[in-house]
Scaffold this motif. Structure first.
Motif, mmCIF file in Angstrom:
data_model
loop_
_atom_site.group_PDB
_atom_site.id
_atom_site.type_symbol
_atom_site.label_atom_id
_atom_site.label_comp_id
_atom_site.label_asym_id
_atom_site.label_seq_id
_atom_site.Cartn_x
_atom_site.Cartn_y
_atom_site.Cartn_z
ATOM 1 N N GLY A 157 0.827 -1.196 0.000
ATOM 2 C CA GLY A 157 0.000 0.000 0.000
ATOM 3 C C GLY A 157 0.861 1.245 0.000
ATOM 4 N N HIS A 158 0.542 2.158 -0.892
ATOM 5 C CA HIS A 158 1.268 3.430 -0.963
ATOM 6 C C HIS A 158 0.370 4.556 -0.475
ATOM 7 C CE1 HIS A 158 2.293 7.161 -3.336
ATOM 8 N NE2 HIS A 158 3.386 6.966 -2.632
ATOM 9 N N SER A 159 0.882 5.407 0.429
ATOM 10 C CA SER A 159 0.187 6.601 0.883
ATOM 11 C C SER A 159 -1.157 6.220 1.517
ATOM 12 C CB SER A 159 0.022 7.579 -0.289
ATOM 13 O OG SER A 159 -0.340 8.871 0.138
ATOM 14 N N TRP A 160 -2.268 6.714 0.968
ATOM 15 C CA TRP A 160 -3.597 6.325 1.455
ATOM 16 C C TRP A 160 -3.762 4.808 1.382
ATOM 17 C CZ3 TRP A 160 -7.954 7.003 3.956
ATOM 18 C CH2 TRP A 160 -9.079 6.234 3.610
ATOM 19 N N GLY A 161 -3.204 4.199 0.344
ATOM 20 C CA GLY A 161 -3.297 2.742 0.200
ATOM 21 C C GLY A 161 -2.665 1.999 1.355
ATOM 22 N N GLY A 162 -1.698 2.630 2.028
ATOM 23 C CA GLY A 162 -1.123 1.995 3.205
ATOM 24 C C GLY A 162 -2.134 1.879 4.326
ATOM 25 N N LEU A 163 -2.959 2.907 4.497
ATOM 26 C CA LEU A 163 -4.013 2.852 5.515
ATOM 27 C C LEU A 163 -5.048 1.783 5.171
ATOM 28 C CD1 LEU A 163 -4.597 6.655 6.230
ATOM 29 C CD2 LEU A 163 -3.308 5.000 7.603
ATOM 30 N N VAL A 164 -5.344 1.631 3.874
ATOM 31 C CA VAL A 164 -6.276 0.585 3.448
ATOM 32 C C VAL A 164 -5.685 -0.787 3.745
ATOM 33 C CG1 VAL A 164 -7.514 -0.421 1.486
ATOM 34 C CG2 VAL A 164 -7.273 2.068 1.664
ATOM 35 N N ALA A 165 -4.402 -0.971 3.417
ATOM 36 C CA ALA A 165 -3.746 -2.256 3.656
ATOM 37 C C ALA A 165 -3.730 -2.598 5.145
ATOM 38 C CB ALA A 165 -2.325 -2.227 3.097
ATOM 39 N N LEU A 166 -3.391 -1.628 5.970
ATOM 40 C CA LEU A 166 -3.345 -1.881 7.411
ATOM 41 C C LEU A 166 -4.731 -2.176 7.974
ATOM 42 C CD1 LEU A 166 -0.808 0.881 8.513
ATOM 43 C CD2 LEU A 166 -0.428 -1.591 8.520
ATOM 44 N N SER A 167 -5.728 -1.450 7.508
ATOM 45 C CA SER A 167 -7.097 -1.686 7.981
ATOM 46 C C SER A 167 -7.591 -3.057 7.543
ATOM 47 C CB SER A 167 -8.028 -0.593 7.446
ATOM 48 O OG SER A 167 -7.657 0.673 7.944
ATOM 49 N N TYR A 168 -7.206 -3.462 6.332
ATOM 50 C CA TYR A 168 -7.567 -4.808 5.858
ATOM 51 C C TYR A 168 -6.931 -5.859 6.769
ATOM 52 C CZ TYR A 168 -8.034 -8.901 2.855
ATOM 53 O OH TYR A 168 -8.333 -10.144 2.362
ATOM 54 N N ALA A 169 -5.660 -5.667 7.123
ATOM 55 C CA ALA A 169 -4.971 -6.637 7.976
ATOM 56 C C ALA A 169 -5.605 -6.715 9.361
ATOM 57 C CB ALA A 169 -3.494 -6.266 8.087
ATOM 58 N N VAL A 170 -6.125 -5.596 9.859
ATOM 59 C CA VAL A 170 -6.805 -5.596 11.156
ATOM 60 C C VAL A 170 -8.074 -6.443 11.092
ATOM 61 C CG1 VAL A 170 -8.117 -4.151 12.755
ATOM 62 C CG2 VAL A 170 -5.875 -3.393 11.943
ATOM 63 N N ILE A 171 -8.827 -6.299 10.008
ATOM 64 C CA ILE A 171 -10.107 -6.993 9.881
ATOM 65 C C ILE A 171 -9.936 -8.428 9.396
ATOM 66 C CG2 ILE A 171 -12.328 -6.959 8.640
ATOM 67 C CD1 ILE A 171 -12.100 -3.910 8.584
ATOM 68 N N HIS A 172 -8.944 -8.649 8.518
ATOM 69 C CA HIS A 172 -8.717 -9.997 7.954
ATOM 70 C C HIS A 172 -7.269 -10.431 8.184
ATOM 71 C CE1 HIS A 172 -12.573 -9.728 5.841
ATOM 72 N NE2 HIS A 172 -12.212 -8.526 5.420
ATOM 73 N N PRO A 173 -6.821 -10.528 9.431
ATOM 74 C CA PRO A 173 -5.408 -10.842 9.689
ATOM 75 C C PRO A 173 -4.976 -12.187 9.113
ATOM 76 C CG PRO A 173 -6.722 -11.069 11.690
ATOM 77 C CD PRO A 173 -7.599 -10.401 10.674
ATOM 78 N N GLU A 174 -5.902 -13.143 9.056
ATOM 79 C CA GLU A 174 -5.559 -14.474 8.563
ATOM 80 C C GLU A 174 -5.326 -14.508 7.059
ATOM 81 O OE1 GLU A 174 -9.801 -13.917 7.694
ATOM 82 O OE2 GLU A 174 -8.492 -13.403 9.375
ATOM 83 N N ARG A 175 -5.738 -13.470 6.359
ATOM 84 C CA ARG A 175 -5.585 -13.402 4.903
ATOM 85 C C ARG A 175 -4.264 -12.769 4.474
ATOM 86 N NH1 ARG A 175 -9.105 -17.001 2.882
ATOM 87 N NH2 ARG A 175 -11.288 -16.524 3.415
ATOM 88 N N VAL A 176 -3.519 -12.209 5.422
ATOM 89 C CA VAL A 176 -2.349 -11.401 5.082
ATOM 90 C C VAL A 176 -1.061 -12.125 5.444
ATOM 91 C CG1 VAL A 176 -1.183 -9.196 5.462
ATOM 92 C CG2 VAL A 176 -3.692 -9.301 5.434
ATOM 93 N N ARG A 177 -0.187 -12.314 4.445
ATOM 94 C CA ARG A 177 1.112 -12.938 4.658
ATOM 95 C C ARG A 177 2.140 -11.917 5.123
ATOM 96 N NH1 ARG A 177 2.152 -17.405 1.405
ATOM 97 N NH2 ARG A 177 4.233 -17.415 2.354
ATOM 98 N N SER A 178 2.157 -10.755 4.481
ATOM 99 C CA SER A 178 3.078 -9.691 4.855
ATOM 100 C C SER A 178 2.535 -8.381 4.306
ATOM 101 C CB SER A 178 4.493 -9.962 4.318
ATOM 102 O OG SER A 178 4.528 -9.808 2.907
ATOM 103 N N ILE A 179 3.121 -7.275 4.758
ATOM 104 C CA ILE A 179 2.653 -5.956 4.353
ATOM 105 C C ILE A 179 3.855 -5.095 3.967
ATOM 106 C CG2 ILE A 179 1.330 -3.907 5.038
ATOM 107 C CD1 ILE A 179 0.123 -5.641 7.317
ATOM 108 N N VAL A 180 3.731 -4.408 2.838
ATOM 109 C CA VAL A 180 4.736 -3.428 2.420
ATOM 110 C C VAL A 180 4.057 -2.058 2.410
ATOM 111 C CG1 VAL A 180 6.310 -2.660 0.609
ATOM 112 C CG2 VAL A 180 5.955 -5.114 0.999
ATOM 113 N N LEU A 181 4.604 -1.130 3.168
ATOM 114 C CA LEU A 181 4.048 0.213 3.253
ATOM 115 C C LEU A 181 5.027 1.200 2.632
ATOM 116 C CD1 LEU A 181 2.839 0.080 6.970
ATOM 117 C CD2 LEU A 181 1.465 -0.337 4.920
#
Length: 238
Positions: free
Chosen positions: A57-81
């Motif tokens: 996720g870049h910029s605003w997309g980083g907030l979307v990525a982090l919020s997705y990981a909060v709600i669906h933690p089991e779906r996320v392998r890793s995060i790049v901000l």
């Protein structure tokens, strides 16, 4: 970003709601909450046919990525901000103030025209100079789709929908591997990146400061790929 694809990884990108080809949504604030953006990402994940994903996720997309990981933690392998938006509304306002200050300085120095009309395409493109380490930088014409597509109405509706947000508590629960990339010339740094890393208190963070780079990694693509590629492929082999 397709350069990151390989035998072990596919790269999937999409147009966020209200933008480019994803325009079929009524333009009201209720349609631009973080929850709505997260729902869209989950639809994309499901449509791709995979169970887990690496999120970038870049910029605003980083907030979307982090919020997705909060709600669906089991779906996320890793995060790049990349130049991730800070975790609270107050910090976002501080970031906007820094960008406006840099924009004014560039106008005063003559590097940006002073007679631009807010809301026009010319104004939108000119203000991006405030986000670059080198204000004369522009996106390569050979890299189709690299320059951001702007929609001022969607921008305003989104910020109106999330005004007052604070993700600090939620982010403290994330335990994922996270690569935090920050441009040394990003006007929002160092405070924005520091706030993100502090909020991710339980995550396994790798932080990289990109030299000669602003808010957009396109200013330093080789440094960007040199940081992201090994991080992703380490995740693949785990």
């Amino acid at each position: 970003l397709e350069r990151l694809a390989g035998t072990e990884l596919a790269v999937i990108t999409y147009d966020q709601r209200g933008m480019s080809r994803s325009t079929d949504v009524p333009l009201i604030p209720d349609n631009f909450t973080l929850q709505k953006y997260v729902e869209d990402l989950e639809y994309v994940r499901a449509a791709s046919g995979v169970e887990t994903v690496h999120l970038l996720g870049h910029s605003w997309g980083g907030l979307v990525a982090l919020s997705y990981a909060v709600i669906h933690p089991e779906r996320v392998r890793s995060i790049v901000l990349v130049g991730c938006g800070p975790p609270t509304w107050d910090e976002v306002r501080t970031c906007f103030e820094k960008i406006q200050q840099r924009f004014a300085e560039l106008q005063a120095s003559g590097l940006i025209p002073s007679d631009l009309t807010p809301g026009t395409k010319e104004f939108g493109e000119a203000i991006l100079a405030a986000y670059f380490s080198d204000p004369s930088f522009w996106f390569s014409s050979d890299d189709e789709g690299s320059a951001p597509v702007q929609n001022q109405q969607v921008n305003q509706l989104t910020w109106a929908a999330v005004e007052g947000y604070d993700l600090t508590s939620e982010l403290s629960r994330l335990e994922h591997r996270v690569l935090v990339l920050r441009g040394e010339g990003d006007p929002c740094e160092p405070s924005a990146g520091q706030a993100v890393e502090e909020a991710l208190s339980s995550a396994e963070i790798r932080s990289v400061m990109l030299q000669d780079c602003g808010h957009f990694w396109h200013e330093c693509p080789e440094k960007f790929f040199a940081a992201v590629r090994p991080f992703l492929y380490e995740s693949v082999t785990e």
